[in-house]
Design an enzyme around this catalytic site. Structure first.
Site, PDB file in Angstrom:
ATOM      1  N   HIS A  81       0.836  -1.212   0.000  1.00 57.23           N
ATOM      2  CA  HIS A  81       0.000   0.000   0.000  1.00 57.23           C
ATOM      3  C   HIS A  81       0.870   1.261   0.000  1.00 57.23           C
ATOM      4  O   HIS A  81       1.858   1.327   0.730  1.00 57.23           O
ATOM      5  CB  HIS A  81      -0.900  -0.016   1.243  1.00 57.23           C
ATOM      6  CG  HIS A  81      -2.081   0.908   1.134  1.00 57.23           C
ATOM      7  ND1 HIS A  81      -1.964   2.271   1.211  1.00 57.23           N
ATOM      8  CD2 HIS A  81      -3.392   0.654   0.934  1.00 57.23           C
ATOM      9  CE1 HIS A  81      -3.170   2.818   1.074  1.00 57.23           C
ATOM     10  NE2 HIS A  81      -4.051   1.855   0.909  1.00 57.23           N
ATOM     11  N   GLY A 162       5.239  22.199  10.390  1.00 55.41           N
ATOM     12  CA  GLY A 162       6.334  21.269  10.692  1.00 55.41           C
ATOM     13  C   GLY A 162       7.573  21.529   9.847  1.00 55.41           C
ATOM     14  O   GLY A 162       7.580  22.418   8.998  1.00 55.41           O
ATOM     15  N   HIS A 167      10.851  13.242   8.636  1.00 59.94           N
ATOM     16  CA  HIS A 167      11.380  12.617   9.850  1.00 59.94           C
ATOM     17  C   HIS A 167      12.181  11.389   9.392  1.00 59.94           C
ATOM     18  O   HIS A 167      11.695  10.632   8.540  1.00 59.94           O
ATOM     19  CB  HIS A 167      10.209  12.212  10.751  1.00 59.94           C
ATOM     20  CG  HIS A 167      10.601  11.640  12.063  1.00 59.94           C
ATOM     21  ND1 HIS A 167      11.121  10.383  12.195  1.00 59.94           N
ATOM     22  CD2 HIS A 167      10.551  12.157  13.318  1.00 59.94           C
ATOM     23  CE1 HIS A 167      11.377  10.141  13.482  1.00 59.94           C
ATOM     24  NE2 HIS A 167      11.031  11.211  14.185  1.00 59.94           N
ATOM     25  N   THR A 169      12.822   8.410  10.395  1.00 63.20           N
ATOM     26  CA  THR A 169      12.225   7.058  10.437  1.00 63.20           C
ATOM     27  C   THR A 169      10.712   7.069  10.279  1.00 63.20           C
ATOM     28  O   THR A 169      10.118   6.071   9.882  1.00 63.20           O
ATOM     29  CB  THR A 169      12.538   6.358  11.784  1.00 63.20           C
ATOM     30  OG1 THR A 169      12.023   7.173  12.858  1.00 63.20           O
ATOM     31  CG2 THR A 169      14.028   6.163  11.972  1.00 63.20           C
ATOM     32  N   ALA A 170      10.067   8.201  10.605  1.00 64.67           N
ATOM     33  CA  ALA A 170       8.601   8.227  10.605  1.00 64.67           C
ATOM     34  C   ALA A 170       8.014   9.007   9.438  1.00 64.67           C
ATOM     35  O   ALA A 170       6.788   9.113   9.307  1.00 64.67           O
ATOM     36  CB  ALA A 170       8.085   8.787  11.929  1.00 64.67           C
ATOM     37  N   GLY A 171       8.874   9.583   8.584  1.00 68.55           N
ATOM     38  CA  GLY A 171       8.397  10.252   7.377  1.00 68.55           C
ATOM     39  C   GLY A 171       7.579  11.503   7.631  1.00 68.55           C
ATOM     40  O   GLY A 171       8.021  12.420   8.329  1.00 68.55           O
TER      41      GLY A 171
END
Lengths: 303, 303
Positions: A81, A162, A167, A169-171
């Site tokens: 996905h 932002g 980020h 690792t968290a995008g």
């Protein structure tokens, strides 16, 4: 009581301990009810449905995001996905006694908090979008996490709030208010992805031509773990096109290719009016009003 | 709050002033809500759905019966649907926070009042029956009003309460507690009654053989005013057989005879679980729990 439905999508559909931690964090953080959790190994994604008052929803989403940022590393995440974030998308929908404006306001508040607390770039989409092209989730998510992390988020890629970089690792995360949408998948009994691709393309074509299936988005997905393929759809105008309409379109196309339907899947929850619309299409019945469902009379606002 | 669903069937589907008077009498007599009124010219019958607390239901039924006895003369009533009374049948079903025993007790109370106030012979059926064969409505109603009035109601015909003779104009009444039942009709685009008769017979045969369609009752009906014919069904085990199962059985049989389905009709209201069962059968989806219908969370007993 003002009730909002919120359906955060997290990029984890395999590690049961991570899914358990996400659920636990959200359930412990607030009075919002966690009413569904739909996970899939191959999508590698987990779709959680929350129902609660606005502050409870905000607290639950922040708690879920804290856990996701800690436990999900997109550099190691592979799934069928599309996604750009550990918390990939946070849709908010009016459920009871609240308006779209309530959801828009809450989405902006949640977006600001996600940016400040976790250093996530945040995009506002659908009704919360601040520009026309951000309305479309597929456009915001184009290229996925792998493209997003390559260069600074400036110009067309600049987040609404932002930092101007993904980020590590968290995008990033997409947040927004929207009307009810039905996530509905039909599985084909073949490992060849071509038929699913052809059917998804045909759905998009019919939609673009304006000759039916209004608002139906479609993707072809490999379900490796089950040896099947999938036509994965989002029905964004359930008042125009019912689930049964989508099912019977796909069934007819599959039949023409002599491919069997292996079953279908509903992700998350649905609204009663969408259920009624599908029921009525399937049995050639004029649309009946909600008042003819006995249980609707047991509602808070009816009795 | 204890809520009972009551679905009195009156032998009048044509004279709108009589139907209006029946509705008005029931709405004025009590706090029960009149949530549906399904009428049909050709059946010459009107099916009203009430929802309320036990005493409210009792008061509404008595008021409806007073009006029916005054305004309906069965000697002049012709219709396609079997009937023995002006108030033909009064089924009671537990809806919320109440048991079948509550409904049985109420049915016996209503029966006694109907006998005393209006001189109506009363038969108790289904869960309220006092003998095995009275459980089956078709048996109680056999021969219709025309047979019932011919001779004293003794022996097998002796009523459970009330006089041993049919009321001269209002006949008799059948009262009883039962589980939810779905009255569902499929219309065929032909004036020839034979195909509807063949399909109804086939449904009964499949049911009797135990090879499917468990608990589905079927009759063929002429819809003179619409130039159609109808397979009229009662689904008495909606937990086993869905509306879609019945529709698709009839559709397949009609297709084999090259007859078009002109549409279908639901009489009265349905329960949400029956709706879900039909929805799931129609799209090859495993049965989803009620908790996945968002609106079910807005219920009195959920929040």
């Amino acid at each position: 009581m003002k009730l909002i439905q919120c359906v955060p999508n997290f990029s984890e559909g395999r590690r049961t301990e991570v899914i358990g931690a996400l659920r636990g964090a959200m359930e412990n953080a607030s009075a919002a009810k966690l009413i569904d959790c739909s996970c899939d190994r191959d999508h590698n994604r987990c779709v959680i449905t929350l129902l609660g008052e606005p502050e409870a929803i905000r607290d639950a989403v922040i708690a879920g995001a804290a856990t996701a940022v800690k436990l999900i590393d997109l550099r190691e995440h592979k799934g069928e996905h599309p996604r750009i974030g550990a918390v990939d998308v946070v849709p908010l929908t009016p459920a009871l006694n609240c308006t779209m404006d309530d959801c828009i306001a809450l989405s902006h508040e949640i977006g600001r908090e996600l940016a400040e607390r976790f250093g996530l770039p945040v995009y506002f989409y659908e009704q919360s979008a601040r520009s026309e092209q951000r309305k479309n989730l597929a456009v915001v998510r184009r290229g996925g996490f792998e493209t997003l992390r390559e260069s600074p988020l400036v110009g067309e890629r600049e987040p609404d709030v932002g930092p101007q970089m993904a980020h590590p690792t968290a995008g990033a995360v997409v947040v927004g208010a929207r009307g009810p949408l039905i996530a509905y998948n039909v599985n084909l009994n073949t490992q060849d992805i071509t038929p699913a691709q052809n059917i998804a393309a045909k759905i998009r074509q019919v939609r673009e031509e304006g000759s039916g299936l209004v608002g139906v988005k479609a993707l072809a997905i490999n379900l490796w773990s089950r040896g099947l393929t999938q036509v994965s759809t989002n029905i964004t105008r359930p008042e125009c096109v019912s689930i049964y309409d989508v099912y019977s379109f796909i069934e007819k196309e599959a039949e023409a290719m002599e491919i069997e339907i292996a079953g279908s899947e509903l992700i998350g929850v649905i609204r009663e009016d969408a259920l009624i619309a599908s029921f009525c299409s399937s049995i050639n019945l004029p649309l009946i009003p909600t008042t003819r469902i006995l249980d609707s009379w047991f509602r808070i606002d009816n009795l």
